[in-house]
Scaffold this motif. Structure first.
Motif, short mmCIF file in Angstrom:
data_model
loop_
_atom_site.label_atom_id
_atom_site.label_comp_id
_atom_site.label_asym_id
_atom_site.label_seq_id
_atom_site.Cartn_x
_atom_site.Cartn_y
_atom_site.Cartn_z
N ILE A 1 0.85 -1.19 0.00
CA ILE A 1 0.00 0.00 0.00
C ILE A 1 0.89 1.24 0.00
O ILE A 1 1.87 1.32 0.73
N GLY A 2 0.53 2.22 -0.79
CA GLY A 2 1.27 3.48 -0.83
C GLY A 2 1.15 4.23 0.48
O GLY A 2 0.32 3.89 1.34
N PRO A 3 1.95 5.26 0.66
CA PRO A 3 1.96 6.01 1.92
C PRO A 3 0.60 6.59 2.30
O PRO A 3 0.21 6.54 3.46
N THR A 4 -0.14 7.10 1.34
CA THR A 4 -1.45 7.69 1.66
C THR A 4 -2.44 6.60 2.07
O THR A 4 -3.15 6.75 3.07
N GLY A 5 -2.48 5.50 1.32
CA GLY A 5 -3.37 4.40 1.67
C GLY A 5 -3.02 3.81 3.01
O GLY A 5 -3.90 3.47 3.80
N LEU A 6 -1.70 3.67 3.27
CA LEU A 6 -1.25 3.13 4.56
C LEU A 6 -1.67 4.05 5.70
O LEU A 6 -2.17 3.58 6.72
N ARG A 7 -1.50 5.34 5.51
CA ARG A 7 -1.85 6.31 6.55
C ARG A 7 -3.34 6.21 6.89
O ARG A 7 -3.72 6.10 8.05
N TRP A 8 -4.20 6.19 5.88
CA TRP A 8 -5.64 6.10 6.11
C TRP A 8 -6.04 4.73 6.66
O TRP A 8 -6.86 4.63 7.57
N GLY A 9 -5.45 3.69 6.09
CA GLY A 9 -5.77 2.33 6.56
C GLY A 9 -5.40 2.14 8.02
O GLY A 9 -6.18 1.61 8.82
N LEU A 10 -4.18 2.57 8.38
CA LEU A 10 -3.75 2.43 9.78
C LEU A 10 -4.57 3.32 10.70
O LEU A 10 -4.96 2.89 11.79
N GLY A 11 -4.80 4.55 10.27
CA GLY A 11 -5.56 5.47 11.11
C GLY A 11 -6.94 4.92 11.44
O GLY A 11 -7.36 4.88 12.60
N LEU A 12 -7.65 4.47 10.42
CA LEU A 12 -8.99 3.92 10.63
C LEU A 12 -8.94 2.60 11.39
O LEU A 12 -9.81 2.32 12.23
N SER A 13 -7.91 1.78 11.13
CA SER A 13 -7.77 0.51 11.85
C SER A 13 -7.51 0.72 13.34
O SER A 13 -8.08 0.04 14.19
N PHE A 14 -6.64 1.67 13.66
CA PHE A 14 -6.36 1.97 15.07
C PHE A 14 -7.62 2.51 15.76
O PHE A 14 -7.89 2.16 16.92
N ALA B 1 -10.73 1.80 14.89
CA ALA B 1 -11.61 0.64 15.05
C ALA B 1 -11.16 -0.23 16.22
O ALA B 1 -11.98 -0.75 16.99
N MET B 2 -9.84 -0.40 16.37
CA MET B 2 -9.30 -1.18 17.48
C MET B 2 -9.64 -0.51 18.81
O MET B 2 -9.93 -1.20 19.80
N ALA B 3 -9.63 0.82 18.84
CA ALA B 3 -10.00 1.54 20.07
C ALA B 3 -11.43 1.19 20.47
O ALA B 3 -11.71 0.94 21.65
N CYS B 4 -12.32 1.14 19.49
CA CYS B 4 -13.71 0.76 19.78
C CYS B 4 -13.81 -0.69 20.23
O CYS B 4 -14.53 -1.02 21.17
N TRP B 5 -13.07 -1.57 19.55
CA TRP B 5 -13.10 -3.00 19.87
C TRP B 5 -12.60 -3.26 21.29
O TRP B 5 -13.06 -4.19 21.97
N GLY C 1 -6.89 -13.99 14.75
CA GLY C 1 -7.93 -12.98 14.61
C GLY C 1 -8.25 -12.24 15.89
O GLY C 1 -9.20 -11.47 15.96
N ASP C 2 -7.44 -12.45 16.92
CA ASP C 2 -7.64 -11.79 18.21
C ASP C 2 -7.16 -10.34 18.13
O ASP C 2 -6.39 -9.96 17.24
N LYS C 3 -7.58 -9.53 19.09
CA LYS C 3 -7.19 -8.11 19.13
C LYS C 3 -5.68 -7.94 19.06
O LYS C 3 -5.17 -7.08 18.34
#
Length: 195
Positions: free
Chosen positions: A69-82, A84-88, A122-124
């Motif tokens: 993934i390019g830098p922009t995709g990685l930034r957005w993917g990680l940001g949203l994943s983190f 989501a993990m906060a909610c989980w 698949g665990d947190k």
């Protein structure tokens, strides 16, 4: 520069996974294994071996995502994943019946290794390892850090049982972990600390 990046990847990975593991289903599994077998050394050894293999695989996936993934995709993917993990983190874990099935013919070490490896899929903390390995360009400090975090959370449960599991207030610890994941998400979305 290399050592400070190595230390940051290691210490952030250790702290986040140690907090995320409190009250997690694999910590409950560690308690169950300790109660069932009453042999702490092979249980701790099995947890360690399962975690190293599981988190090395998860880290490899994260490192692969970093190259895919390019830098922009990685930034957005990680940001949203983190985020989501906060909610989980705020959702309590429970053991599934499949997580507690152990091979009767296996020794304590092998039974622990298999049960823990499968429960961690698949665990947190496994998903956190993928995300941390994608965030930090150094794979081994992440894998070592997440493994140490798992051991810091699970070994006391094996050694001291239920008293150790109840030592920290789970909701508070999960709240702190959720805040850390949310902070990492916001920082990633802002592009701060990204490779």
């Amino acid at each position: 520069m290399f050592y400070s990046m190595w230390f940051e990847a290691f210490s952030v990975s250790t702290g986040i996974v140690a907090l995320a593991e409190i009250g997690d289903k694999t910590q409950l599994l560690a308690l169950l294994l300790a109660a069932r077998f009453k042999k702490p050394w092979p249980i701790v050894g099995g947890i360690f071996a399962a975690t190293v293999v599981n988190h090395a695989l998860a880290g490899a996936v994260g490192a692969w995502l970093l190259t895919l993934i390019g830098p922009t995709g990685l930034r957005w993917g990680l940001g949203l994943s983190f985020l989501a993990m906060a909610c989980w983190m705020l959702i309590p874990d429970k053991l599934d019946e499949e997580d507690t099935r152990l091979r009767d013919g296996a020794g304590v070490f092998l039974a622990t290794l298999i049960a823990f490896f499968l429960a961690e899929m698949g665990d947190k903390t496994q998903i956190a390892t993928v995300m941390l390995a994608a965030k930090y360009p150094l794979l081994w400090p992440v894998v070592l850090g997440t493994t140490l975090g798992m051991m810091l959370a699970n070994a006391p449960v094996v050694w001291f049982g239920e008293r150790a599991a109840r030592f920290l207030p789970t909701r508070l610890v999960h709240g702190i972990a959720a805040l850390l994941f949310a902070a990492l998400g916001v920082l990633a979305l802002l592009g701060i600390g990204m490779p």
